[in-house]
Design an enzyme around this catalytic site. Sequence first.
Site, PDB file in Angstrom:
ATOM      1  N   HIS A 162     -32.728 -12.513  -1.199  1.00  0.00           N
ATOM      2  CA  HIS A 162     -32.036 -11.226  -1.045  1.00  0.00           C
ATOM      3  C   HIS A 162     -31.576 -11.003   0.397  1.00  0.00           C
ATOM      4  CE1 HIS A 162     -33.661 -10.231  -5.028  1.00  0.00           C
ATOM      5  NE2 HIS A 162     -34.836 -10.656  -4.561  1.00  0.00           N
ATOM      6  N   SER A 283      -9.588 -16.448  19.021  1.00  0.00           N
ATOM      7  CA  SER A 283      -8.826 -15.244  18.718  1.00  0.00           C
ATOM      8  C   SER A 283      -7.619 -15.152  19.640  1.00  0.00           C
ATOM      9  CB  SER A 283      -9.710 -14.006  18.895  1.00  0.00           C
ATOM     10  OG  SER A 283      -8.938 -12.817  18.935  1.00  0.00           O
ATOM     11  N   LYS A 289     -14.135 -15.175  21.409  1.00  0.00           N
ATOM     12  CA  LYS A 289     -14.395 -15.509  20.005  1.00  0.00           C
ATOM     13  C   LYS A 289     -14.392 -17.020  19.742  1.00  0.00           C
ATOM     14  CE  LYS A 289     -14.601 -13.098  16.908  1.00  0.00           C
ATOM     15  NZ  LYS A 289     -13.468 -12.533  16.167  1.00  0.00           N
ATOM     16  N   GLU A 296     -14.749 -20.687   6.498  1.00  0.00           N
ATOM     17  CA  GLU A 296     -14.077 -19.571   5.831  1.00  0.00           C
ATOM     18  C   GLU A 296     -12.946 -20.052   4.942  1.00  0.00           C
ATOM     19  OE1 GLU A 296     -14.950 -16.088   9.158  1.00  0.00           O
ATOM     20  OE2 GLU A 296     -12.987 -17.080   9.112  1.00  0.00           O
TER      21      GLU A 296
END
Length: 469
Positions: A162, A283, A289, A296
Amino acid sequence: MSGPEDQKMWGGRFDRPSDASFYEFERSWQFDRRLLPQELALDRAWARAIASAGILSHEEGQQIVAALDELERRAQSDPAWLDNSNAEDVHHFVEAALIEKLGHLGAKLHTGRSRNEMVATEFRMYVKEAAHQIRRAIASLLHAFAAQAESNLRTPMPGSTHLQHAQPLLVSHWLLAHGESFHRDAERIAAASARADACPLGSGALAGCAFPLDRKALARDLGFSRVTANSLDAVGDRDFALEYISALCFLAMHLSRLSEDMVLFASPEFAYIELPDEFSTGSSLMPQKKNPDAWELIRGKTGRIYGALFALLTTCKGLPSSYQRDLQEDKEALFGADDQALTMVQIAGKTLAATRFREERLREAAQDPALVATEVADYLVTFGVPFREAHEIVGKVLRAAESEGKSIREMPLDHLKEFSPAFGRDLGTVLTLESALARRAVAGGTAPGAVRAALDDFKQRLIKLEENP
């Protein structure tokens, strides 16, 4: 003057030519040209088969095979020839080129056969080769898992359910957990390939071939282990394609789950891994970043593969027996899913291999006292406390510790005895991370010895996969 490609494979029954817009609508050359290697292999086998059946002379068969070999060389050296073709499909392309080269003899090759059986055969050949490539790519990914597991055999981490801390694990155990899913994917893809390993050639349009061909010899010539059992079923069956895409869906799902873990682990909140520069992006606005774009994108492309399965299932769901032109829609779905899955596996393997696990951060996170709560309950069980009572006792201890701003490791023994007289001074030995890991020594558990044995077995199965891709 019309060229050889203007000679339709089916035009004799018609008075008027196809409408130009309809011809473009129904053409499949744009995508089924991918089956050209399979088409040429099938044509060679068919030429030999009908020569053996006496339909062609031995010399005619040899001439056709030689011409097909020459067409293959031209296709490999002259891409513009393929790009500029106006052929209806891959079968039309080769037949027209063969007639242009051999004249009347080239027109003999199609004796006794139908495009219905040809495309079913070539599609099966394609799936078998695609499955071979995907399994090799999975083997490379599994090597990355094995290497990372070997490097992180002593590195602990928090295990979660969880997304909440549950019990400690070894990083190698986590890696092998993902690796197991990809071993299963390799098995599923092999099963789909085995389903495709039946040769429809000799089935005709739907009723079988009228000439005395040796279908088993044809199948052997094309690398199949067996022939299909029923001509009507053979030309309309696309179960093998559905099973292959289904196997790719499982593969994509497992890649997506791995990606989700890696995206989380790369976040500052976890900071378990360092993303490799080669497989990350920055970025355009924020210079600090480093984004996990490889993972992804893998996660995002999974939907395409799911879509391919639903598209083909929908195409097949209402078809009557035999071949229907709807089945032209099978190839783009499978080709797209196969392309995406192969690239996803390759990128995942390279990215995983280049990833660094942050041992200090992982070890620090694994020291969370909540991770040993189950050990405390098990400790009480060894003194005769029923597990349900032990579970409740430990819950109360943890609640008290939280209210006092302490960890369970910091609770004084006198205080612990207020919850159960079974607590003793030896409790400290079971509250260590090392003890919690060592106690899970069953086969498949996270104890160091169990993980070492699991890794050895993992590598042995990987060797077998590479020997039988």
